[in-house]
Design a protein around this motif. Structure first.
Motif, PDB file in Angstrom:
ATOM      1  N   ALA A   1       0.922  -1.291  -0.062  1.00 22.89           N
ATOM      2  CA  ALA A   1       0.117   0.035  -0.069  1.00 22.89           C
ATOM      3  C   ALA A   1       0.996   1.356  -0.022  1.00 22.89           C
ATOM      4  O   ALA A   1       0.372   2.369  -0.029  1.00 22.89           O
ATOM      5  CB  ALA A   1      -1.119   0.081   1.180  1.00 22.89           C
ATOM      6  N   LYS A   2       2.031   1.161  -0.059  1.00 18.21           N
ATOM      7  CA  LYS A   2       3.033   2.162   0.310  1.00 18.21           C
ATOM      8  C   LYS A   2       2.573   3.294   1.419  1.00 18.21           C
ATOM      9  O   LYS A   2       2.645   4.401   1.002  1.00 18.21           O
ATOM     10  CB  LYS A   2       3.142   3.092  -1.139  1.00 18.21           C
ATOM     11  CG  LYS A   2       3.814   2.206  -2.056  1.00 18.21           C
ATOM     12  CD  LYS A   2       4.272   2.668  -3.480  1.00 18.21           C
ATOM     13  CE  LYS A   2       2.933   2.795  -4.271  1.00 18.21           C
ATOM     14  NZ  LYS A   2       3.158   3.576  -5.536  1.00 18.21           N
ATOM     15  N   GLN A   3       2.461   2.586   2.681  1.00 17.53           N
ATOM     16  CA  GLN A   3       2.007   3.207   3.669  1.00 17.53           C
ATOM     17  C   GLN A   3       2.615   3.025   4.889  1.00 17.53           C
ATOM     18  O   GLN A   3       2.843   1.549   5.019  1.00 17.53           O
ATOM     19  CB  GLN A   3       0.579   3.234   4.027  1.00 17.53           C
ATOM     20  CG  GLN A   3      -0.270   3.771   2.803  1.00 17.53           C
ATOM     21  CD  GLN A   3      -2.062   3.517   3.302  1.00 17.53           C
ATOM     22  OE1 GLN A   3      -2.318   2.707   3.677  1.00 17.53           O
ATOM     23  NE2 GLN A   3      -2.507   4.159   2.316  1.00 17.53           N
ATOM     24  N   PHE A   4       3.058   3.774   5.834  1.00 13.58           N
ATOM     25  CA  PHE A   4       3.589   3.333   7.088  1.00 13.58           C
ATOM     26  C   PHE A   4       2.730   4.253   8.341  1.00 13.58           C
ATOM     27  O   PHE A   4       2.397   5.344   7.955  1.00 13.58           O
ATOM     28  CB  PHE A   4       5.133   3.494   7.382  1.00 13.58           C
ATOM     29  CG  PHE A   4       5.754   4.736   6.777  1.00 13.58           C
ATOM     30  CD1 PHE A   4       5.708   4.990   5.614  1.00 13.58           C
ATOM     31  CD2 PHE A   4       6.252   5.614   7.645  1.00 13.58           C
ATOM     32  CE1 PHE A   4       6.551   6.392   5.113  1.00 13.58           C
ATOM     33  CE2 PHE A   4       6.962   6.714   7.495  1.00 13.58           C
ATOM     34  CZ  PHE A   4       6.968   7.100   6.144  1.00 13.58           C
ATOM     35  N   SER A   5       3.096   3.792   9.245  1.00 10.53           N
ATOM     36  CA  SER A   5       2.218   4.567  10.480  1.00 10.53           C
ATOM     37  C   SER A   5       3.038   4.183  11.848  1.00 10.53           C
ATOM     38  O   SER A   5       3.635   3.298  11.993  1.00 10.53           O
ATOM     39  CB  SER A   5       0.798   4.336  10.733  1.00 10.53           C
ATOM     40  OG  SER A   5       0.815   2.660  11.026  1.00 10.53           O
ATOM     41  N   LEU A   6       2.793   5.343  12.532  1.00  6.95           N
ATOM     42  CA  LEU A   6       3.334   5.298  14.102  1.00  6.95           C
ATOM     43  C   LEU A   6       2.235   5.101  14.991  1.00  6.95           C
ATOM     44  O   LEU A   6       1.172   5.912  14.859  1.00  6.95           O
ATOM     45  CB  LEU A   6       4.164   6.691  14.125  1.00  6.95           C
ATOM     46  CG  LEU A   6       4.763   6.836  15.542  1.00  6.95           C
ATOM     47  CD1 LEU A   6       5.851   5.950  15.751  1.00  6.95           C
ATOM     48  CD2 LEU A   6       5.285   8.557  15.899  1.00  6.95           C
ATOM     49  N   HIS A   7       2.494   4.271  15.898  1.00 11.54           N
ATOM     50  CA  HIS A   7       1.489   4.121  17.110  1.00 11.54           C
ATOM     51  C   HIS A   7       2.156   4.365  18.443  1.00 11.54           C
ATOM     52  O   HIS A   7       3.242   3.900  18.415  1.00 11.54           O
ATOM     53  CB  HIS A   7       0.869   2.721  16.880  1.00 11.54           C
ATOM     54  CG  HIS A   7       0.111   2.051  15.788  1.00 11.54           C
ATOM     55  ND1 HIS A   7      -0.978   1.708  15.710  1.00 11.54           N
ATOM     56  CD2 HIS A   7       0.570   2.088  14.434  1.00 11.54           C
ATOM     57  CE1 HIS A   7      -1.286   1.338  14.601  1.00 11.54           C
ATOM     58  NE2 HIS A   7      -0.316   1.697  13.598  1.00 11.54           N
ATOM     59  N   ILE A   8       1.461   5.153  19.129  1.00  9.93           N
ATOM     60  CA  ILE A   8       2.147   5.458  20.500  1.00  9.93           C
ATOM     61  C   ILE A   8       1.366   4.451  21.407  1.00  9.93           C
ATOM     62  O   ILE A   8      -0.085   5.140  21.826  1.00  9.93           O
ATOM     63  CB  ILE A   8       2.311   6.957  20.691  1.00  9.93           C
ATOM     64  CG1 ILE A   8       2.986   7.456  19.708  1.00  9.93           C
ATOM     65  CG2 ILE A   8       2.797   6.966  22.191  1.00  9.93           C
ATOM     66  CD1 ILE A   8       3.073   9.100  19.740  1.00  9.93           C
ATOM     67  N   MET A   9       1.680   3.585  22.090  1.00  4.48           N
ATOM     68  CA  MET A   9       0.999   2.932  23.301  1.00  4.48           C
ATOM     69  C   MET A   9       0.965   3.399  24.534  1.00  4.48           C
ATOM     70  O   MET A   9       1.938   4.194  24.949  1.00  4.48           O
ATOM     71  CB  MET A   9       1.528   1.329  23.252  1.00  4.48           C
ATOM     72  CG  MET A   9       1.669   0.735  22.067  1.00  4.48           C
ATOM     73  SD  MET A   9       0.038   0.512  21.476  1.00  4.48           S
ATOM     74  CE  MET A   9       0.546  -0.472  19.854  1.00  4.48           C
ATOM     75  N   ASP A  10      -0.005   3.508  25.102  1.00  3.38           N
ATOM     76  CA  ASP A  10      -0.353   4.142  26.456  1.00  3.38           C
ATOM     77  C   ASP A  10       0.345   5.579  26.520  1.00  3.38           C
ATOM     78  O   ASP A  10       1.253   5.909  27.155  1.00  3.38           O
ATOM     79  CB  ASP A  10       0.204   3.164  27.543  1.00  3.38           C
ATOM     80  CG  ASP A  10       0.481   3.778  29.137  1.00  3.38           C
ATOM     81  OD1 ASP A  10       1.290   3.364  29.730  1.00  3.38           O
ATOM     82  OD2 ASP A  10      -0.712   4.344  29.192  1.00  3.38           O
ATOM     83  N   SER A  11      -0.170   6.261  25.920  1.00  4.11           N
ATOM     84  CA  SER A  11       0.349   7.555  25.544  1.00  4.11           C
ATOM     85  C   SER A  11       0.223   8.539  27.012  1.00  4.11           C
ATOM     86  O   SER A  11      -0.725   8.335  27.618  1.00  4.11           O
ATOM     87  CB  SER A  11      -0.380   8.363  24.479  1.00  4.11           C
ATOM     88  OG  SER A  11      -1.748   8.452  24.550  1.00  4.11           O
ATOM     89  N   GLN A  12       1.409   9.370  27.139  1.00  3.18           N
ATOM     90  CA  GLN A  12       1.549  10.299  28.135  1.00  3.18           C
ATOM     91  C   GLN A  12       1.603  11.959  27.814  1.00  3.18           C
ATOM     92  O   GLN A  12       1.941  12.028  26.457  1.00  3.18           O
ATOM     93  CB  GLN A  12       2.703   9.844  28.915  1.00  3.18           C
ATOM     94  CG  GLN A  12       2.909   8.246  29.423  1.00  3.18           C
ATOM     95  CD  GLN A  12       1.815   8.038  30.377  1.00  3.18           C
ATOM     96  OE1 GLN A  12       1.513   8.759  31.428  1.00  3.18           O
ATOM     97  NE2 GLN A  12       1.384   6.877  30.040  1.00  3.18           N
ATOM     98  N   PRO A  13       1.367  12.581  28.687  1.00  2.74           N
ATOM     99  CA  PRO A  13       1.133  13.871  28.345  1.00  2.74           C
ATOM    100  C   PRO A  13       2.564  14.599  27.965  1.00  2.74           C
ATOM    101  O   PRO A  13       2.719  15.464  26.880  1.00  2.74           O
ATOM    102  CB  PRO A  13       0.827  14.836  29.574  1.00  2.74           C
ATOM    103  CG  PRO A  13      -0.078  13.767  30.235  1.00  2.74           C
ATOM    104  CD  PRO A  13       0.554  12.460  30.275  1.00  2.74           C
ATOM    105  N   GLY A  14       3.995  13.628  28.391  1.00  2.00           N
ATOM    106  CA  GLY A  14       5.021  13.985  27.997  1.00  2.00           C
ATOM    107  C   GLY A  14       5.145  13.602  26.514  1.00  2.00           C
ATOM    108  O   GLY A  14       6.333  14.137  26.045  1.00  2.00           O
ATOM    109  N   ASP A  15       4.521  12.801  25.801  1.00  2.00           N
ATOM    110  CA  ASP A  15       4.351  12.575  24.471  1.00  2.00           C
ATOM    111  C   ASP A  15       3.885  13.701  23.466  1.00  2.00           C
ATOM    112  O   ASP A  15       4.211  13.588  22.282  1.00  2.00           O
ATOM    113  CB  ASP A  15       3.619  11.502  23.900  1.00  2.00           C
ATOM    114  CG  ASP A  15       4.195  10.110  24.769  1.00  2.00           C
ATOM    115  OD1 ASP A  15       3.502   9.232  25.285  1.00  2.00           O
ATOM    116  OD2 ASP A  15       5.548  10.116  25.216  1.00  2.00           O
TER     117      ASP A  15
END
Lengths: 112, 113
Positions: A70-84
């Motif tokens: 699909a020529k796609q890539f993604s970023l997932h952030i688990m258990d996101s925090q305010p510092g993210d």
């Protein structure tokens, strides 16, 4: 075509949520896909990177998913925090090229 | 944290003035880059260098010039600043053999009045 398209432009999630940032590209010669994190008043810093021979890479709470067909890539952030809370840029590079091509950035806000 | 420094961090200057933005790195990296970034926008490469006495223009046309007389130093100069030059300028460097990981400085926010 050197363009990398990134979405969404901004994203707000609650603490603990899983924000997902997506990027798409056209140039099949790209062979390296890094993600950079930028805090206000700072320069971008390398967060995580992937090559197209793998479909997923995890480093701590950050995961890149890569879909070569699909020529796609993604970023997932688990258990996101305010510092993210920061601006995230995807990028891509052709091995023979001299520079990275950056996406337009996603401003992430993680609410406490 | 990468050892790459930019000065000044903030600069407000009048139209027509000549300015030089400084960038230095202590990592011995051969490759260095200058990017222009408007607020909330993507980074655009304006200059890069592969080593001493090597400089080339990037994808985004810029009226600025650069020099690379020493490995550690990569200054950017605007001969006559204009309001259209108002932006953030980011310097970066990368290790020999690969430009995959680029280390960025904190940036210089330039305002031309």
């Amino acid at each position: 075509q050197q363009q990398v398209k990134q979405s969404p432009q901004s994203l707000i999630v609650q603490k603990g949520g899983i924000p997902i940032i997506n990027c798409a590209y056209e140039n099949t010669a790209f062979d390296y896909f890094p993600w950079y994190q930028q805090f206000p008043g700072k320069g971008p810093a390398l967060l995580i990177a992937i090559r197209p021979d793998v479909s997923e890479k995890k480093e701590g709470r950050f995961t890149i998913s890569f879909n070569k067909s699909a020529k796609q890539f993604s970023l997932h952030i688990m258990d996101s925090q305010p510092g993210d809370s920061a601006t995230y840029f995807c990028a891509a590079r052709v091995s023979s090229a001299r520079q990275l091509t950056f996406g337009s950035g996603t401003q992430l806000t993680v609410l406490p | 944290e990468a050892d790459i420094y930019q000065t000044p961090r903030y600069l407000v200057i009048g139209t027509g003035k000549k300015i030089t933005l400084e960038c230095s790195q202590t990592m011995g990296h051969d490759k260095m880059y200058w990017y222009q970034q408007d607020p909330g926008m993507e980074l655009h490469l304006i200059h890069y260098s592969y080593g001493v006495n090597s400089t080339e223009k990037g994808d985004l046309s810029s009226e600025s010039t650069v020099s690379r007389i020493r490995t550690e130093h990569f200054p950017l100069t605007l001969e006559s600043a204009r309001p259209s030059h108002t932006s953030q300028y980011l310097c970066a460097s990368s290790e020999p053999g690969t430009s995959y990981e680029q280390y960025f400085g904190p940036g210089t926010r330039l305002t031309v009045t």
